[in-house]
Each structure stands twice: as structure tokens, then as C-alpha cells.
Scaffold this active site. Structure first.
Site, PDB file in Angstrom:
ATOM      1  CB  VAL A 180     -36.537  -2.998  31.382  1.00  0.00           C
ATOM      2  CG1 VAL A 180     -36.409  -1.643  32.062  1.00  0.00           C
ATOM      3  CG2 VAL A 180     -36.876  -4.083  32.403  1.00  0.00           C
ATOM      4  N   PRO A 181     -38.252  -1.234  28.652  1.00  0.00           N
ATOM      5  CG  PRO A 181     -40.293  -0.149  28.288  1.00  0.00           C
ATOM      6  CD  PRO A 181     -39.591  -1.103  29.222  1.00  0.00           C
ATOM      7  CB  CYS A 182     -33.744   1.397  27.908  1.00  0.00           C
ATOM      8  SG  CYS A 182     -33.001  -0.012  27.075  1.00  0.00           S
ATOM      9  CG  HIS A 183     -37.078   0.233  22.787  1.00  0.00           C
ATOM     10  ND1 HIS A 183     -37.280  -0.725  23.761  1.00  0.00           N
ATOM     11  CD2 HIS A 183     -38.248   0.344  22.101  1.00  0.00           C
ATOM     12  CE1 HIS A 183     -38.525  -1.175  23.658  1.00  0.00           C
ATOM     13  NE2 HIS A 183     -39.129  -0.548  22.661  1.00  0.00           N
ATOM     14  NE  ARG A 184     -42.104   0.705  24.515  1.00  0.00           N
ATOM     15  CZ  ARG A 184     -42.760  -0.227  25.174  1.00  0.00           C
ATOM     16  NH1 ARG A 184     -43.141  -0.031  26.432  1.00  0.00           N
ATOM     17  NH2 ARG A 184     -43.057  -1.374  24.586  1.00  0.00           N
TER      18      ARG A 184
END
Length: 158
Positions: free
Chosen positions: A123-127
Site C-alpha cells: 500500500v504505497p504510502c511512500h508515493r
């Protein structure tokens, strides 16, 4: 609850799951490592996750397709679902997430929910970066966030 660990090129990752799917993923060297105390180690439950993570780090996978079972509020789950819509190699702002869930005034709440995401990377919270293009907080640390975004070919301001 089950767990296993995975040695990624960016450090050890801990994974947890229940019968419904993956419930957590954390870089153990980050600010929010997963406590594995009381959980049962079961590498077999994570075969598909490990395969997809390996493909991601090898540059062969841009999107994860796994059953997910994060625990959180309805609002948090709405934000986390919106995160999964950010394509690999792209970044979005907290304001973009707020608009995408039809709640433009919830930018701060979106930031809080983003920070509470239990399934990092997949779940790409780094994006999610600041509206000025600069990196903002990440549980794994800003250096790790930058490495992930560079791996994906995303544009951001150092």
C-alpha cells in the site's frame, strides 16, 4: 496471526497475516518495526507475497496483487485504498488523496491515515510527497523513501 521475515535489498522486512490476507509489512530498521512476539512463524503463508516482493525489487513488478487485511478505521481504509491507485513511478500529494476520496478539506487527516498505513510498500504510502514536490515523513525514514522512489523512477525534490 502469522509472520515471516524477508531480506530485501533495502533491509529486513517483517510481514504479518491473518486468515484474510496480509495485515502488515514493515522495514524493521525503520521507526515502526513490527513486534513479532506471540505470533506464529509460517513462511508457507507468505509464498505469494515473497514472490511479488522479489519481482518488485528485481524491477519486474509494478503493481501488487495480494489479499490485504489491514486493521483500521473506515476513513483510514478509504485513504489506504486510494494509495493503491497511485501508479508505480508516480507521486501524489496529500491534497490529491483528499480530493480522490471526495474530502478536500481532510488533508491533515489524510496525512495521519497515510502515516498509520500498516502495509508499507504494497500500500504505497511512500508515493505521497508534499505539494511542493519534497519528501515528507515515512515510517522507514526519508532515506528509505527516497531509495524506493528512485527504484521506481519517480520524480521528487531531494
Amino acid at each position: 496471526m502469522y509472520y515471516c521475515t524477508y531480506q530485501s535489498p533495502l533491509g529486513e522486512i517483517a510481514l504479518t497475516a491473518n486468515e484474510n490476507g496480509l495485515s502488515a509489512l514493515a522495514f524493521q530498521a525503520g521507526k515502526s518495526p513490527i513486534s513479532l512476539v506471540g505470533l506464529t512463524e509460517n513462511n508457507h503463508k507468505f509464498t505469494q507475497v515473497i514472490q511479488q516482493l522479489t519481482e518488485y525489487f528485481d524491477g519486474d513488478r509494478k503493481h501488487f496483487d495480494l489479499p490485504l487485511a489491514p486493521e483500521g478505521t473506515t476513513f483510514q481504509k478509504l485513504v489506504w485504498q486510494a494509495l493503491t491507485e497511485i501508479p508505480c513511478g508516480e507521486t501524489k500529494s496529500y491534497g490529491w488523496i483528499a480530493k480522490s476520496i471526495n474530502n478536500e478539506k481532510a488533508v491533515r487527516a489524510v496525512g495521519t491515515a497515510n502515516g498509520a498505513n500498516p502495509i508499507a510498500l504494497i500500500v504505497p504510502c511512500h508515493r505521497v510527497i508534499g505539494s511542493n514536490g519534497k519528501l515528507t515523513g515515512y515510517a522507514g525514514g526519508l532515506a528509505l523513501k527516497a531509495k524506493l522512489l528512485m527504484h521506481e523512477g519517480a520524480q521528487f525534490k531531494p
